[in-house]
Write a protein that holds these residues in place. Structure first.
Motif, PDB file in Angstrom:
ATOM      1  N   SER A   1       0.830  -1.218   0.000  1.00 47.76           N
ATOM      2  CA  SER A   1       0.000   0.000   0.000  1.00 47.76           C
ATOM      3  C   SER A   1       0.852   1.251   0.000  1.00 47.76           C
ATOM      4  CB  SER A   1      -0.936   0.017   1.206  1.00 47.76           C
ATOM      5  OG  SER A   1      -1.851  -1.036   1.119  1.00 47.76           O
ATOM      6  N   LYS A   2       1.890   1.271   0.830  1.00 46.37           N
ATOM      7  CA  LYS A   2       2.782   2.435   0.879  1.00 46.37           C
ATOM      8  C   LYS A   2       3.481   2.627  -0.456  1.00 46.37           C
ATOM      9  CE  LYS A   2       6.708   4.541   3.111  1.00 46.37           C
ATOM     10  NZ  LYS A   2       6.965   5.096   4.407  1.00 46.37           N
ATOM     11  N   THR A   3       3.935   1.541  -1.053  1.00 46.24           N
ATOM     12  CA  THR A   3       4.642   1.630  -2.326  1.00 46.24           C
ATOM     13  C   THR A   3       3.709   2.113  -3.424  1.00 46.24           C
ATOM     14  OG1 THR A   3       6.080  -0.163  -1.605  1.00 46.24           O
ATOM     15  CG2 THR A   3       6.098   0.370  -3.949  1.00 46.24           C
ATOM     16  N   LYS A   4       2.486   1.612  -3.443  1.00 41.11           N
ATOM     17  CA  LYS A   4       1.517   2.090  -4.435  1.00 41.11           C
ATOM     18  C   LYS A   4       1.252   3.577  -4.262  1.00 41.11           C
ATOM     19  CE  LYS A   4      -0.988  -2.163  -5.438  1.00 41.11           C
ATOM     20  NZ  LYS A   4      -2.305  -2.836  -5.397  1.00 41.11           N
ATOM     21  N   MET A   5       1.181   4.048  -3.017  1.00 46.02           N
ATOM     22  CA  MET A   5       0.971   5.464  -2.759  1.00 46.02           C
ATOM     23  C   MET A   5       2.144   6.282  -3.287  1.00 46.02           C
ATOM     24  SD  MET A   5       1.397   8.070   0.285  1.00 46.02           S
ATOM     25  CE  MET A   5       2.793   7.162   0.692  1.00 46.02           C
ATOM     26  N   LEU A   6       3.363   5.797  -3.064  1.00 45.50           N
ATOM     27  CA  LEU A   6       4.553   6.498  -3.562  1.00 45.50           C
ATOM     28  C   LEU A   6       4.574   6.549  -5.084  1.00 45.50           C
ATOM     29  CD1 LEU A   6       7.201   5.035  -1.090  1.00 45.50           C
ATOM     30  CD2 LEU A   6       6.409   7.410  -1.190  1.00 45.50           C
ATOM     31  N   VAL A   7       4.136   5.473  -5.712  1.00 46.30           N
ATOM     32  CA  VAL A   7       4.085   5.427  -7.180  1.00 46.30           C
ATOM     33  C   VAL A   7       3.013   6.383  -7.699  1.00 46.30           C
ATOM     34  CG1 VAL A   7       3.451   3.960  -9.137  1.00 46.30           C
ATOM     35  CG2 VAL A   7       5.077   3.124  -7.424  1.00 46.30           C
ATOM     36  N   LEU A   8       1.823   6.320  -7.122  1.00 46.28           N
ATOM     37  CA  LEU A   8       0.727   7.163  -7.598  1.00 46.28           C
ATOM     38  C   LEU A   8       0.970   8.647  -7.338  1.00 46.28           C
ATOM     39  CD1 LEU A   8      -2.326   4.907  -6.709  1.00 46.28           C
ATOM     40  CD2 LEU A   8      -1.301   5.316  -8.959  1.00 46.28           C
ATOM     41  N   SER A   9       1.719   8.966  -6.282  1.00 52.38           N
ATOM     42  CA  SER A   9       2.030  10.368  -5.985  1.00 52.38           C
ATOM     43  C   SER A   9       3.184  10.886  -6.834  1.00 52.38           C
ATOM     44  CB  SER A   9       2.381  10.528  -4.501  1.00 52.38           C
ATOM     45  OG  SER A   9       3.658   9.954  -4.235  1.00 52.38           O
ATOM     46  N   GLY A  10       3.885   9.976  -7.508  1.00 58.65           N
ATOM     47  CA  GLY A  10       5.014  10.393  -8.341  1.00 58.65           C
ATOM     48  C   GLY A  10       6.343  10.379  -7.619  1.00 58.65           C
ATOM     49  N   ALA A  11       6.356  10.027  -6.339  1.00 57.99           N
ATOM     50  CA  ALA A  11       7.615   9.961  -5.601  1.00 57.99           C
ATOM     51  C   ALA A  11       8.536   8.891  -6.189  1.00 57.99           C
ATOM     52  CB  ALA A  11       7.358   9.691  -4.124  1.00 57.99           C
ATOM     53  N   ILE A  12       7.928   7.800  -6.644  1.00 63.42           N
ATOM     54  CA  ILE A  12       8.648   6.770  -7.396  1.00 63.42           C
ATOM     55  C   ILE A  12       8.070   6.794  -8.805  1.00 63.42           C
ATOM     56  CG2 ILE A  12       9.152   4.314  -7.663  1.00 63.42           C
ATOM     57  CD1 ILE A  12       8.853   4.014  -4.641  1.00 63.42           C
ATOM     58  N   ARG A  13       8.917   7.076  -9.773  1.00 68.56           N
ATOM     59  CA  ARG A  13       8.458   7.145 -11.155  1.00 68.56           C
ATOM     60  C   ARG A  13       8.021   5.763 -11.644  1.00 68.56           C
ATOM     61  NH1 ARG A  13      13.373   9.963 -14.084  1.00 68.56           N
ATOM     62  NH2 ARG A  13      12.266   9.152 -15.883  1.00 68.56           N
ATOM     63  N   SER A  14       7.068   5.752 -12.571  1.00 68.87           N
ATOM     64  CA  SER A  14       6.591   4.500 -13.142  1.00 68.87           C
ATOM     65  C   SER A  14       5.951   4.773 -14.493  1.00 68.87           C
ATOM     66  CB  SER A  14       5.570   3.838 -12.212  1.00 68.87           C
ATOM     67  OG  SER A  14       4.376   4.595 -12.181  1.00 68.87           O
ATOM     68  N   VAL A  15       5.716   3.704 -15.221  1.00 71.60           N
ATOM     69  CA  VAL A  15       4.949   3.784 -16.459  1.00 71.60           C
ATOM     70  C   VAL A  15       3.818   2.773 -16.362  1.00 71.60           C
ATOM     71  CG1 VAL A  15       6.832   4.572 -17.928  1.00 71.60           C
ATOM     72  CG2 VAL A  15       6.445   2.128 -17.652  1.00 71.60           C
ATOM     73  N   LYS A  16       2.754   3.062 -17.051  1.00 70.67           N
ATOM     74  CA  LYS A  16       1.629   2.145 -17.073  1.00 70.67           C
ATOM     75  C   LYS A  16       1.715   1.328 -18.362  1.00 70.67           C
ATOM     76  CE  LYS A  16      -3.122   1.852 -15.792  1.00 70.67           C
ATOM     77  NZ  LYS A  16      -4.277   2.522 -15.277  1.00 70.67           N
ATOM     78  N   VAL A  17       1.704   0.020 -18.205  1.00 73.46           N
ATOM     79  CA  VAL A  17       1.721  -0.902 -19.339  1.00 73.46           C
ATOM     80  C   VAL A  17       0.440  -1.716 -19.234  1.00 73.46           C
ATOM     81  CG1 VAL A  17       2.950  -2.776 -20.481  1.00 73.46           C
ATOM     82  CG2 VAL A  17       4.252  -0.994 -19.276  1.00 73.46           C
ATOM     83  N   GLY A  18      -0.505  -1.395 -20.082  1.00 75.42           N
ATOM     84  CA  GLY A  18      -1.816  -2.025 -19.953  1.00 75.42           C
ATOM     85  C   GLY A  18      -2.447  -1.586 -18.648  1.00 75.42           C
ATOM     86  N   ARG A  19      -2.800  -2.549 -17.821  1.00 73.30           N
ATOM     87  CA  ARG A  19      -3.390  -2.233 -16.509  1.00 73.30           C
ATOM     88  C   ARG A  19      -2.355  -2.205 -15.404  1.00 73.30           C
ATOM     89  NH1 ARG A  19      -8.015  -6.580 -16.126  1.00 73.30           N
ATOM     90  NH2 ARG A  19      -7.257  -6.418 -14.006  1.00 73.30           N
ATOM     91  N   ASP A  20      -1.113  -2.522 -15.725  1.00 70.70           N
ATOM     92  CA  ASP A  20      -0.074  -2.665 -14.707  1.00 70.70           C
ATOM     93  C   ASP A  20       0.905  -1.494 -14.705  1.00 70.70           C
ATOM     94  OD1 ASP A  20      -1.031  -5.273 -14.063  1.00 70.70           O
ATOM     95  OD2 ASP A  20       0.004  -6.041 -15.835  1.00 70.70           O
ATOM     96  N   ARG A  21       1.529  -1.274 -13.558  1.00 70.37           N
ATOM     97  CA  ARG A  21       2.587  -0.282 -13.419  1.00 70.37           C
ATOM     98  C   ARG A  21       3.922  -1.005 -13.446  1.00 70.37           C
ATOM     99  NH1 ARG A  21       1.759   5.053 -13.868  1.00 70.37           N
ATOM    100  NH2 ARG A  21      -0.435   5.402 -13.559  1.00 70.37           N
TER     101      ARG A  21
END
Length: 68
Positions: free
Chosen positions: A25-45
């Motif tokens: 949950s904490k990691t997802k929050m960091l990803v969604l807030s942009g603290a950890i960069r990510s890309v969306k591939v289909g439905r997945d990060r």
């Protein structure tokens, strides 16, 4: 014949949570807030290893700034 080692190019949110010792949950929050960069591939990060390193460095830099 030489063995070929394939290194992963990117990680899932769950893998990054495990690497950092955080909950999912904490990691997802960091990803969604942009603290950890990510890309969306289909439905997945997906998260590049260098982006995990950037996050860790930012946290260390912030901590050093607070200690000064």
């Amino acid at each position: 014949m030489a063995a070929v080692v394939v290194q992963r190019k990117w990680h899932t949110t769950a893998e990054v949570a495990d690497m950092l010792g955080f909950g999912l949950s904490k990691t997802k929050m960091l990803v969604l807030s942009g603290a950890i960069r990510s890309v969306k591939v289909g439905r997945d990060r997906r998260i590049l290893p260098v982006w995990v390193d950037e996050y860790v460095q930012a946290v260390v830099t912030d901590a050093e700034g607070l200690a000064a």
